[in-house]
Design an enzyme around this catalytic site. Structure first.
Site, PDB file in Angstrom:
ATOM      1  N   GLY A  82       0.814  -1.206   0.000  1.00 11.30           N
ATOM      2  CA  GLY A  82       0.000   0.000   0.000  1.00 11.30           C
ATOM      3  C   GLY A  82       0.852   1.263   0.000  1.00 11.30           C
ATOM      4  N   SER A 181       5.420  -5.455  -2.726  1.00 11.35           N
ATOM      5  CA  SER A 181       5.112  -4.064  -3.035  1.00 11.35           C
ATOM      6  C   SER A 181       5.617  -3.160  -1.908  1.00 11.35           C
ATOM      7  CB  SER A 181       3.610  -3.905  -3.278  1.00 11.35           C
ATOM      8  OG  SER A 181       3.335  -2.676  -3.883  1.00 11.35           O
ATOM      9  N   TYR A 182       4.752  -2.370  -1.266  1.00 11.76           N
ATOM     10  CA  TYR A 182       5.240  -1.516  -0.181  1.00 11.76           C
ATOM     11  C   TYR A 182       5.724  -2.338   1.021  1.00 11.76           C
ATOM     12  CZ  TYR A 182       6.013   2.703   2.470  1.00 11.76           C
ATOM     13  OH  TYR A 182       6.626   3.720   3.167  1.00 11.76           O
ATOM     14  N   ASP A 428       6.000  -6.731 -14.420  1.00 10.28           N
ATOM     15  CA  ASP A 428       5.426  -5.697 -13.551  1.00 10.28           C
ATOM     16  C   ASP A 428       6.021  -4.344 -13.907  1.00 10.28           C
ATOM     17  OD1 ASP A 428       4.313  -4.231 -11.436  1.00 10.28           O
ATOM     18  OD2 ASP A 428       5.963  -4.759 -10.101  1.00 10.28           O
ATOM     19  N   HIS A 482       2.968  -7.852 -10.878  1.00  6.39           N
ATOM     20  CA  HIS A 482       3.315  -7.241  -9.601  1.00  6.39           C
ATOM     21  C   HIS A 482       3.090  -8.197  -8.431  1.00  6.39           C
ATOM     22  CE1 HIS A 482       4.097  -3.910  -6.931  1.00  6.39           C
ATOM     23  NE2 HIS A 482       2.904  -3.973  -6.386  1.00  6.39           N
TER      24      HIS A 482
END
Length: 505
Positions: A82, A181-182, A428, A482
């Site tokens: 996020g 991701s984050y 990605d 991703h």
């Protein structure tokens, strides 16, 4: 050795039986999940879920016991990114124990089937909604929704300490931290907190062995400079566009000479136009345009494109130097935006401001299932009146990126002997593999396994890897986006199992 020889097969069987009984009985029975709406068969292993409270923050977890050997298989904590996205993203769409099929009619209740590539096949796995305010995690004190990298790591470490007190039978098991991701920030900052606790003698002692990061945010410079070579290498931009961008902007977008900034913006917009309409999470996949995509509810549907937003759209001028453009990442909002160190805007907040939606992907199944009262009751999540509605990504939190570059964290952890697997879906465009490949190489570790293909369990080339000293591996997954396990579930389970088992990938 002589004493060991006296054990009969029957004795060993009894020991194994006792260990399994301990696992079943020691876990808190009020957290046991006995059924799930939409699934009409027996679970292949035990499931537990509930809340652990940390300083007025109620953090929700869903725990799936390993289907292989719970007593010895690693415990893996999974974190989505996020910041502000629920780890049920991983549970529903990636490597959870079920595959979720849409109902036969629009809005019909999802049907659950067993996932043959679930990561619970080989590990005990915890899905954690973090920080408080995300997913089913909540607080009665709204100020608790103001947080950042450092505080999130502290809270998650405290969560794990309490979780292992509630599940003490798993404390001796190897522990791995994982995410995407984050969570490229969540994972190394948390692993560092755990390592500090171990070094200080914090109890219970966590048996941390290593960590895994998929398509992870790491460092402003490497991440920001990853897009241009990726787009060129994937034939998304022409040689002419690539050469013009490099000639005017250089190869470091965070350090464009002042005299070139205006022209650099102009050239860069040509690149952006070429990428308009692509699914940034997987350039091979179609861009989903869902019904009602022209309104602003929190969903992953998109009405327009995946074009990185321009400075004008962000209320900036075209003279704003590229040097302040920072990558916004996460499962939800991949574009170049003006994000200084400090408060990181969530994608729902930006969506409301810009009258736009999250590009190309669809979260309707998870949203429907997790907001059904019967499901929330079955998994011991608080009702909507207490914890709010479930959203894949939320705008309830105010999040500060305050830990800086992750490279020093990786250096510190690998130097201490912790194993690290950095993996990237090679299609990605949100967090391109080119950035991850570059920063892992920048550590300067000796190459001990030269760049080579690796094979999946069906004997096909699944991607490429390069192994470094200090137990660091960089790995790509061919054709994945991703969220690697969502696109390539077999291959994801293959490298996951081999890494956990200490086998050559």
């Amino acid at each position: 050795m002589a004493a060991m020889a006296k054990f009969s097969v029957l004795s060993l069987c009894c020991m194994l039986f006792v260990s399994l009984v301990v696992i079943i009985e020691a876990a808190p029975q009020n957290s046991l999940v006995t059924h799930l709406p939409g699934f009409n068969a027996n679970f292949p292993s035990k499931h537990y879920s509930g809340y652990i409270s940390i300083d007025g923050k109620n953090l929700f977890y869903y725990f799936v016991v390993s289907e292989r050997n719970p007593a010895s298989d690693p415990v893996v904590l999974w974190l989505n990114g996020g910041p502000g996205c629920s780890s049920f993203d991983g549970f529903v769409y990636e490597h959870g124990p079920f595959n979720f099929a849409e109902g036969k009619s629009k809005g019909a209740f999802p049907v659950l089937h067993l996932n043959p590539y679930s990561w619970s096949k080989v590990s005990n796995i915890i899905y954690l909604d973090s920080p408080a305010g995300v997913g089913f995690s909540y607080s009665q004190n709204q100020t608790k929704y103001i947080t950042g990298d450092i505080q999130t790591a502290l809270d998650t470490h405290a969560f794990l300490l309490q979780w292992f007190q509630q599940f003490p039978e798993f404390q001796p098991n190897p522990l791995y931290i994982s995410g995407e991701s984050y969570a490229g920030v969540y994972v190394p900052t948390l692993a560092s907190q755990i390592a500090k606790g171990i070094n200080k003698g914090t109890k219970p002692t966590l048996n941390l062995k290593g960590y895994l990061v998929g398509n992870g945010v790491t460092d402003y410079r490497f991440d920001s400079n990853a897009l241009v070579p990726f787009a060129h290498g994937m034939a998304l931009i022409s040689d002419k566009i690539f050469q013009e961008v490099v000639a005017t902007c250089g190869t470091d977008l965070l350090n464009v000479p002042p005299s070139n900034r205006s022209l650099c913006n102009e050239k860069f917009q040509r690149l952006e136009r070429a990428l308009d309409g692509l699914n940034r999470y997987d350039i091979l996949e179609p861009c989903y345009h869902g019904p009602g995509a022209d309104n602003n509810k929190n969903s992953k549907e998109n009405k327009t494109s995946s074009l990185p937003l321009s400075f004008q759209q962000l209320g900036k001028t075209t003279e704003k130097p590229l040097g302040v453009r920072k990558r916004m990442f996460g499962r939800a909002w991949p574009f170049l935006a003006n994000v200084e160190d400090g408060i990181v805007p969530s994608w729902p907040q930006l969506a409301k401001t810009l009258n736009s939606r999250v590009p190309c992907v669809n979260d309707e199944v998870a949203t429907l299932w997790l907001n059904t009262a019967e499901v929330r009751e079955a998994i011991h999540a608080k009702p909507e009146s207490v914890a709010g509605s479930w959203e894949l990504c939320t705008d309830r939190i105010t999040y500060s990126r305050d830990a800086g570059s992750m490279i020093p964290y990786h250096q510190n952890l690998t130097t201490q002997g912790y194993r690290a697997l950095i993996f990237s879906g090679d299609h990605d465009m949100c967090v391109p593999y080119t950035g991850s490949e570059a920063w892992t190489a920048s550590l300067g570790y000796k190459i001990v396994d030269e760049w080579r293909p690796w094979l999946s369990s069906d004997d096909q080339i699944a991607g490429y890897l390069q192994g470094y000293a200090k137990n660091l591996t960089f790995l790509t997954v061919k054709g994945a986006g991703h969220t690697v396990p969502e696109y390539k579930p077999r291959e994801a389970l293959d490298f996951f199992q081999r890494f956990l088992d200490g086998k050559r990938i």
